[in-house]
Design a protein around this motif. Structure first.
Motif, PDB file in Angstrom:
ATOM      1  N   ASP A 182     -12.313  -2.642  -3.341  1.00 36.91           N
ATOM      2  CA  ASP A 182     -12.176  -3.803  -4.229  1.00 36.91           C
ATOM      3  C   ASP A 182     -10.728  -4.267  -4.330  1.00 36.91           C
ATOM      4  OD1 ASP A 182     -14.891  -3.864  -4.747  1.00 36.91           O
ATOM      5  OD2 ASP A 182     -14.730  -2.635  -6.568  1.00 36.91           O
ATOM      6  N   GLU A 183      -9.818  -3.309  -4.475  1.00 35.44           N
ATOM      7  CA  GLU A 183      -8.400  -3.653  -4.591  1.00 35.44           C
ATOM      8  C   GLU A 183      -7.870  -4.238  -3.275  1.00 35.44           C
ATOM      9  OE1 GLU A 183      -5.054  -4.174  -6.933  1.00 35.44           O
ATOM     10  OE2 GLU A 183      -7.071  -3.511  -7.506  1.00 35.44           O
ATOM     11  N   LEU A 184      -8.329  -3.678  -2.168  1.00 34.90           N
ATOM     12  CA  LEU A 184      -7.899  -4.187  -0.870  1.00 34.90           C
ATOM     13  C   LEU A 184      -8.409  -5.612  -0.635  1.00 34.90           C
ATOM     14  CD1 LEU A 184      -8.343  -1.000   1.348  1.00 34.90           C
ATOM     15  CD2 LEU A 184      -6.182  -2.077   0.674  1.00 34.90           C
ATOM     16  N   GLN A 185      -9.604  -5.896  -1.121  1.00 30.41           N
ATOM     17  CA  GLN A 185     -10.138  -7.264  -0.998  1.00 30.41           C
ATOM     18  C   GLN A 185      -9.316  -8.240  -1.832  1.00 30.41           C
ATOM     19  OE1 GLN A 185     -14.314  -6.837  -1.958  1.00 30.41           O
ATOM     20  NE2 GLN A 185     -14.843  -6.174   0.120  1.00 30.41           N
ATOM     21  N   LYS A 186      -8.846  -7.779  -2.993  1.00 30.69           N
ATOM     22  CA  LYS A 186      -7.976  -8.627  -3.817  1.00 30.69           C
ATOM     23  C   LYS A 186      -6.649  -8.893  -3.101  1.00 30.69           C
ATOM     24  CE  LYS A 186      -9.795  -6.993  -8.268  1.00 30.69           C
ATOM     25  NZ  LYS A 186      -9.477  -6.205  -9.486  1.00 30.69           N
ATOM     26  N   ILE A 187      -6.089  -7.842  -2.498  1.00 32.49           N
ATOM     27  CA  ILE A 187      -4.828  -7.997  -1.765  1.00 32.49           C
ATOM     28  C   ILE A 187      -5.018  -8.948  -0.585  1.00 32.49           C
ATOM     29  CG2 ILE A 187      -3.108  -6.797  -0.348  1.00 32.49           C
ATOM     30  CD1 ILE A 187      -3.575  -4.322  -2.138  1.00 32.49           C
ATOM     31  N   ALA A 188      -6.137  -8.795   0.129  1.00 35.10           N
ATOM     32  CA  ALA A 188      -6.435  -9.680   1.262  1.00 35.10           C
ATOM     33  C   ALA A 188      -6.494 -11.134   0.816  1.00 35.10           C
ATOM     34  CB  ALA A 188      -7.748  -9.269   1.922  1.00 35.10           C
ATOM     35  N   SER A 189      -7.143 -11.370  -0.325  1.00 37.04           N
ATOM     36  CA  SER A 189      -7.257 -12.725  -0.851  1.00 37.04           C
ATOM     37  C   SER A 189      -5.883 -13.283  -1.239  1.00 37.04           C
ATOM     38  CB  SER A 189      -8.191 -12.739  -2.059  1.00 37.04           C
ATOM     39  OG  SER A 189      -8.292 -14.025  -2.613  1.00 37.04           O
ATOM     40  N   LEU A 190      -5.079 -12.469  -1.905  1.00 40.54           N
ATOM     41  CA  LEU A 190      -3.746 -12.890  -2.327  1.00 40.54           C
ATOM     42  C   LEU A 190      -2.842 -13.210  -1.135  1.00 40.54           C
ATOM     43  CD1 LEU A 190      -3.069 -10.403  -5.263  1.00 40.54           C
ATOM     44  CD2 LEU A 190      -3.277 -12.889  -5.453  1.00 40.54           C
ATOM     45  N   MET A 191      -3.020 -12.462  -0.044  1.00 37.38           N
ATOM     46  CA  MET A 191      -2.188 -12.643   1.142  1.00 37.38           C
ATOM     47  C   MET A 191      -2.797 -13.620   2.140  1.00 37.38           C
ATOM     48  SD  MET A 191       0.511 -10.936   0.598  1.00 37.38           S
ATOM     49  CE  MET A 191       1.197 -11.177   2.221  1.00 37.38           C
ATOM     50  N   SER A 192      -3.938 -14.208   1.771  1.00 35.62           N
ATOM     51  CA  SER A 192      -4.624 -15.205   2.624  1.00 35.62           C
ATOM     52  C   SER A 192      -4.949 -14.651   4.011  1.00 35.62           C
ATOM     53  CB  SER A 192      -3.778 -16.471   2.753  1.00 35.62           C
ATOM     54  OG  SER A 192      -3.587 -17.086   1.499  1.00 35.62           O
ATOM     55  N   VAL A 193      -5.512 -13.441   4.025  1.00 39.47           N
ATOM     56  CA  VAL A 193      -6.038 -12.869   5.266  1.00 39.47           C
ATOM     57  C   VAL A 193      -7.520 -12.578   5.070  1.00 39.47           C
ATOM     58  CG1 VAL A 193      -3.803 -11.866   5.860  1.00 39.47           C
ATOM     59  CG2 VAL A 193      -5.488 -10.446   4.690  1.00 39.47           C
ATOM     60  N   VAL A 202       0.837  -1.213   0.000  1.00 30.70           N
ATOM     61  CA  VAL A 202       0.000   0.000   0.000  1.00 30.70           C
ATOM     62  C   VAL A 202       0.865   1.254   0.000  1.00 30.70           C
ATOM     63  CG1 VAL A 202      -1.765   1.283   1.268  1.00 30.70           C
ATOM     64  CG2 VAL A 202      -1.925  -1.212   1.088  1.00 30.70           C
ATOM     65  N   ASP A 203       1.995   1.230   0.693  1.00 28.91           N
ATOM     66  CA  ASP A 203       2.906   2.377   0.651  1.00 28.91           C
ATOM     67  C   ASP A 203       3.413   2.608  -0.775  1.00 28.91           C
ATOM     68  OD1 ASP A 203       2.766   3.178   3.270  1.00 28.91           O
ATOM     69  OD2 ASP A 203       4.575   2.143   3.922  1.00 28.91           O
ATOM     70  N   ALA A 204       3.659   1.512  -1.484  1.00 29.85           N
ATOM     71  CA  ALA A 204       4.164   1.619  -2.857  1.00 29.85           C
ATOM     72  C   ALA A 204       3.070   2.015  -3.843  1.00 29.85           C
ATOM     73  CB  ALA A 204       4.784   0.288  -3.285  1.00 29.85           C
ATOM     74  N   LYS A 205       1.826   1.777  -3.462  1.00 30.91           N
ATOM     75  CA  LYS A 205       0.695   2.081  -4.335  1.00 30.91           C
ATOM     76  C   LYS A 205      -0.408   2.733  -3.495  1.00 30.91           C
ATOM     77  CE  LYS A 205      -2.000  -0.174  -7.993  1.00 30.91           C
ATOM     78  NZ  LYS A 205      -2.419  -1.491  -8.577  1.00 30.91           N
ATOM     79  N   PRO A 206      -0.192   3.974  -3.039  1.00 29.26           N
ATOM     80  CA  PRO A 206      -1.080   4.618  -2.058  1.00 29.26           C
ATOM     81  C   PRO A 206      -2.526   4.791  -2.515  1.00 29.26           C
ATOM     82  CG  PRO A 206       0.523   6.181  -2.949  1.00 29.26           C
ATOM     83  CD  PRO A 206       0.958   4.834  -3.399  1.00 29.26           C
ATOM     84  N   GLU A 207      -2.765   4.739  -3.819  1.00 29.28           N
ATOM     85  CA  GLU A 207      -4.142   4.924  -4.291  1.00 29.28           C
ATOM     86  C   GLU A 207      -5.061   3.781  -3.868  1.00 29.28           C
ATOM     87  OE1 GLU A 207      -1.738   3.238  -7.852  1.00 29.28           O
ATOM     88  OE2 GLU A 207      -1.449   4.659  -6.186  1.00 29.28           O
ATOM     89  N   VAL A 208      -4.502   2.650  -3.456  1.00 31.39           N
ATOM     90  CA  VAL A 208      -5.366   1.532  -3.058  1.00 31.39           C
ATOM     91  C   VAL A 208      -5.824   1.645  -1.606  1.00 31.39           C
ATOM     92  CG1 VAL A 208      -4.171   0.033  -4.683  1.00 31.39           C
ATOM     93  CG2 VAL A 208      -3.562  -0.070  -2.266  1.00 31.39           C
ATOM     94  N   GLU A 209      -5.318   2.636  -0.884  1.00 33.89           N
ATOM     95  CA  GLU A 209      -5.657   2.771   0.531  1.00 33.89           C
ATOM     96  C   GLU A 209      -7.162   2.892   0.754  1.00 33.89           C
ATOM     97  OE1 GLU A 209      -4.636   5.794   4.263  1.00 33.89           O
ATOM     98  OE2 GLU A 209      -3.340   5.750   2.490  1.00 33.89           O
TER      99      GLU A 209
END
Length: 201
Positions: A66-77, A55-62
């Motif tokens: 939808d993008e955060l849900q994708k990251i959560a899924s990818l990170m298995s949280v 998120v620091d590298a791509k602050p627009e997703v903060e």
């Protein structure tokens, strides 16, 4: 734990062997659980730090749910929260949690120690969460610029399954018991019987 075996005279030797076996199994399970919990905590801390870096590298997703849900899924949280300087969730992957804070309940209050300590990264033990009383583990870290905290929530299914299997009542119920013998496992602090197995003559 305090373990007591009531026995008839004929079974004295067998009873002592069983007593040693019960103690050995309980000690082994406790040690195994502690190692497993530590391993999970280390893993969850790596995950929350990785998400913070992304998120620091791509602050627009903060603020992009939808993008955060994708990251959560990818990170298995299960969930990602962003927490401001007051300890309040202001963004994340699940909007219904927005507005909860470190003052919202006992589980969240655990992280109050991070309010003025910018060096802390924490992972909580399995605890019922504030919103739903659901068994969860939470890991939290500061982002690189120390402007907010990033928190992840995870349902530790493997750990919960193992803890259930290692419950004293389950351990005792699987022990062999002979006629006229009773096995009690009593919590030395609460004086509550946590396991009981008996076989009457």
């Amino acid at each position: 734990m305090y373990i007591k075996i009531c026995k008839c005279k004929e079974c004295a030797t067998t009873s002592n062997v069983l007593l040693d076996r019960v103690i050995a199994v309980l000690d082994k399970n406790e040690s195994s659980e502690e190692r497993f919990v530590k391993s999970l905590k280390d893993d969850y801390i790596v995950r929350v730090k990785t998400i913070s870096y992304i998120v620091d590298a791509k602050p627009e997703v903060e603020y992009d749910i939808d993008e955060l849900q994708k990251i959560a899924s990818l990170m298995s949280v299960d969930k990602i929260h962003f927490i401001d300087e007051t300890g309040t969730i202001y963004s994340g992957s699940i909007p219904k949690y927005f507005g909860y804070s470190f003052d919202s309940g006992e589980q969240m209050a655990f992280f109050k120690q991070m309010l003025n300590n910018y060096d802390l990264t924490l992972c909580q033990d399995v605890t019922p969460n504030t919103a739903q009383a659901k068994e969860m583990m939470y890991a939290i870290t500061w982002n690189e610029s120390k402007t907010h905290r990033v928190q992840v929530g995870i349902t530790p299914k493997r750990l919960l399954k193992e803890l259930k299997q290692n419950q004293i009542s389950n351990v005792v119920s699987n022990m062999p018991v002979y006629k006229g013998m009773e096995i009690y496992v009593v919590n030395s602090k609460t004086k509550i019987i946590e396991g009981l197995l008996t076989k009457i003559k």
